[in-house]
Design an enzyme around this catalytic site. Sequence first.
Site, PDB file in Angstrom:
ATOM      1  N   GLU A  38       0.811  -1.214   0.000  1.00 21.39           N
ATOM      2  CA  GLU A  38       0.000   0.000   0.000  1.00 21.39           C
ATOM      3  C   GLU A  38       0.850   1.273   0.000  1.00 21.39           C
ATOM      4  O   GLU A  38       0.389   2.343   0.391  1.00 21.39           O
ATOM      5  CB  GLU A  38      -0.941  -0.017   1.203  1.00 21.39           C
ATOM      6  CG  GLU A  38      -1.926  -1.173   1.157  1.00 21.39           C
ATOM      7  CD  GLU A  38      -2.793  -1.262   2.389  1.00 21.39           C
ATOM      8  OE1 GLU A  38      -3.782  -0.506   2.471  1.00 21.39           O
ATOM      9  OE2 GLU A  38      -2.487  -2.074   3.269  1.00 21.39           O
ATOM     10  N   SER A  57      -6.596  -2.134   1.870  1.00 21.94           N
ATOM     11  CA  SER A  57      -6.923  -1.547   0.564  1.00 21.94           C
ATOM     12  C   SER A  57      -7.383  -2.593  -0.446  1.00 21.94           C
ATOM     13  O   SER A  57      -7.274  -2.395  -1.654  1.00 21.94           O
ATOM     14  CB  SER A  57      -5.719  -0.770  -0.005  1.00 21.94           C
ATOM     15  OG  SER A  57      -5.481   0.386   0.737  1.00 21.94           O
ATOM     16  N   ASP A  83     -16.546  -0.839   9.120  1.00 29.36           N
ATOM     17  CA  ASP A  83     -17.264  -1.297   7.938  1.00 29.36           C
ATOM     18  C   ASP A  83     -18.271  -2.365   8.346  1.00 29.36           C
ATOM     19  O   ASP A  83     -17.913  -3.340   9.029  1.00 29.36           O
ATOM     20  CB  ASP A  83     -16.288  -1.885   6.918  1.00 29.36           C
ATOM     21  CG  ASP A  83     -15.200  -0.892   6.525  1.00 29.36           C
ATOM     22  OD1 ASP A  83     -15.369   0.312   6.805  1.00 29.36           O
ATOM     23  OD2 ASP A  83     -14.183  -1.320   5.937  1.00 29.36           O
ATOM     24  N   GLU A 128     -15.252  -5.191   9.314  1.00 29.80           N
ATOM     25  CA  GLU A 128     -13.936  -4.959   9.903  1.00 29.80           C
ATOM     26  C   GLU A 128     -13.835  -3.538  10.423  1.00 29.80           C
ATOM     27  O   GLU A 128     -14.680  -2.686  10.137  1.00 29.80           O
ATOM     28  CB  GLU A 128     -12.812  -5.229   8.896  1.00 29.80           C
ATOM     29  CG  GLU A 128     -12.802  -4.289   7.696  1.00 29.80           C
ATOM     30  CD  GLU A 128     -11.673  -4.617   6.734  1.00 29.80           C
ATOM     31  OE1 GLU A 128     -11.333  -5.811   6.589  1.00 29.80           O
ATOM     32  OE2 GLU A 128     -11.116  -3.689   6.125  1.00 29.80           O
ATOM     33  N   SER A 182     -11.642   8.774  -0.569  1.00 25.81           N
ATOM     34  CA  SER A 182     -11.821   7.874   0.568  1.00 25.81           C
ATOM     35  C   SER A 182     -13.123   8.159   1.311  1.00 25.81           C
ATOM     36  O   SER A 182     -13.579   9.295   1.388  1.00 25.81           O
ATOM     37  CB  SER A 182     -10.643   8.009   1.538  1.00 25.81           C
ATOM     38  OG  SER A 182      -9.440   7.639   0.919  1.00 25.81           O
TER      39      SER A 182
END
Length: 376
Positions: free
Chosen positions: A25, A205, A320, A333, A344
Amino acid sequence: MSDHPVSTAAPRVTVALVFGGVSTEHGVSCLTAGNVVRALDAGRYEVVGIGITRDGRWLRLTPEQVAGLQTRDGRLPSVPEEGTDALLYRDGDTVLLAGRDGTTLVDPVPVDVAFALLHGSYGEDGTIQGQFEMLGLPYVGSGVAASANAMDKERMKQVLSAGALPVGPYTAFTRQQWDADPAACLDAVATLRFPVYVKPCSGGSSIGITRVTDPDAVTAAVEEAFRHDTKCMVEQGVADVREVECGVLEGPDGLRTSVPGEIVMHTEGKFYDFDAKYLPEEQVTLAVPADLDEEVVARVQEVAVRTFEAVGAAGLARVDTFVTTDGRVLVNEINTMPGFTEHSMYPQVWAASGVDYPMLVDQLLQQALRRRPTWR
């Protein structure tokens, strides 16, 4: 008596932005750093950049160099391979950042607070947080244990289950277990209902994740996950749900939750993968705020706070969830260092909640300054 007025302005806070890193990432982290430095109030904050190259070298970068980290021609930015080595160290009661020229330290600057914008391994997994703790340097975000537990998806689900939070069915196994007895691992996967999502256990990601509808394709998906981590998780897909995310922000008066946002994919069978998150041409909509009944919104926000508290998070997190057709909320998560790019979800849900991007960054830094490392 001097004819010059005495300045009463507060001294600027020196912020060490740490970004890049050796994980997959790297580019996302650099993109986030560019966004953050451009949002900071130069009258209140002085930025010193610490860019970590893909091979682990720490380099000192100027604010202008950091601000220039943007996506160009569909390619994510990266830390330059050459530059002045950076060294973060403690001298008495002060933490300093210096350049290094051979054996000589160059231009040491006192640092007040660190903002690690590292995603993935060696960044949001508790490792660099441990370094900040040992230096006695205040920093944005969760501590060592919370970062580590949230990063490892199996450990995270175990912690959440212990806190009576609802999580979906899954199985997990290490590279060693897979090599020793792949049949046993595949038998565990076979207990799940397809489609399943095969992912690196400590990735982020959505890198290395495969949506699998055919049991014969599991092996290839597992091998792909092991390209990014030494432990693999396989999660059962949840049918007829909406992907809803909620931001949590810690302030002087406690925890606040944002309005929830929903991820709406426009391609059947597609999921919110890396391209959808960071490349704007991907066919995805972030519906902010999510079109949910008030009761469901309250339920999502309650679950978000309980999840934050269960892992012992600090500062910020994005939780989430999956919302079922009958209004139940399952935790997918928690991300203790969510992305801060213009695409984002975390900044978007807070903007919709009345906290714009510069305010959000400022509140995170102020919260970090209030929370000193425990030994100081």
